[in-house]
Motif scaffolding. Structure first.
Motif: not given
Length: 281
Positions: A184-194, A138-146, A130-134
């Motif tokens: 491995g699709d840049e647009d997909h990953v950009r969409g996931l991270l928003g 990734l974002v949650r455990v990374c500090r702001p600016g990390g 489940h890509h969005q969950r993952a």
């Protein structure tokens, strides 16, 4: 059983299958023999250095976690399949790297919010179903600016094409599961991270693989060592015609991709996406 409990039970069963898939074969030797440089490439792209707290998600046997530790970082190598850690511990000890190994589901990481300076994954998190969950984890455990750093096989690259080749022979994926090479699709990953990240840098690169003398040797190597390939073959083991067809298709994939440099072996370039981003404040 409530719908929520039913979904949780189905998710546990799916994760158990994933853990078993990667525990079979010998992924640590494959990573060490075929793609040993990729972890260090990701670590360098993320600017990992002394004093940083780093989480490697889907670390396997430490292809990226060990170089991060050798760069001076305080590293946690996490993976759903802890069976892979044994080899990683031996390699780390041999190289003088000190790090922590922890079993963890990429879609439900057992770490606090903003706990890490760098969160990275080298062909690891892409296999979470489940890509969005993952991505949210990734974002949650990374500090702001990390930094968030990802290295993933592309859909159009060799490994992406290998998964497409195996798909007609594989059991249908569970509802909601997405194909790994989409990472491995840049647009997909950009969409996931928003908009939770800034300073996104993405580059498609290749790693050259010259280990296999023939396309058939590539096929047999993956049949023996690579969990996803082993799983597909197991699913059709009772149908010799389908086994023979997949044998032909995987050999043909490598034959078609062979660069034919005249050096007496099968020469393959495997494409990946290297993407780094900054967690927004």
């Amino acid at each position: 059983m409530t719908m929520q409990n039913s979904e949780a039970e189905a998710d546990r069963a799916l994760k158990a299958k994933h853990r078993a898939m990667w525990a079979q074969g010998d992924y640590p030797s494959l990573a060490a023999e075929i793609i040993p440089s990729l972890g260090a490439i990701l670590v360098e792209a993320c600017g990992v250095g002394p004093g940083q707290r780093v989480l490697d998600v889907g670390a396997g046997s430490g292809n990226a976690a060990i170089p991060a530790a050798l760069a001076g970082a305080d590293v946690v190598a996490s993976d759903l399949t802890p069976e892979l850690f044994e080899v990683g511990r031996r390699v780390a000890e041999r190289q003088g790297a000190r790090l922590t190994w922890q079993e963890a589901d990429a879609e439900a990481l057992p770490f606090g919010d903003a706990e890490f300076d760098t969160v990275l994954s080298c062909v690891g998190v892409m296999f979470a179903p489940h890509h969005q969950r993952a991505a949210d984890e990734l974002v949650r455990v990374c500090r702001p600016g990390g930094t968030i750093g990802l290295l993933s096989w592309t859909p159009q690259g060799f490994i992406g094409r290998m998964f497409a080749t195996m798909k007609p022979y594989a059991p249908p994926p569970p509802p909601g599961a997405q194909p790994p090479p989409l990472w491995g699709d840049e647009d997909h990953v950009r969409g996931l991270l928003g908009d939770r990240v800034t300073d996104v840098r993405a580059e498609r690169r290749t790693v050259r693989v010259e280990r296999f003398a023939t396309p058939e040797m590539f096929r047999d190597y993956f049949k023996e060592r690579y969990g996803p390939t082993i799983t597909v073959y197991k699913s059709i083991a009772g149908d010799p015609d389908r086994v023979a067809a997949l044998d032909r298709d995987l050999a043909a994939l490598a034959r078609d991709a062979d660069l034919g440099t005249g050096q007496g072996g099968t020469v393959l370039d495997w494409e990946y996406l290297l993407l780094t981003a900054r967690r927004a404040g």
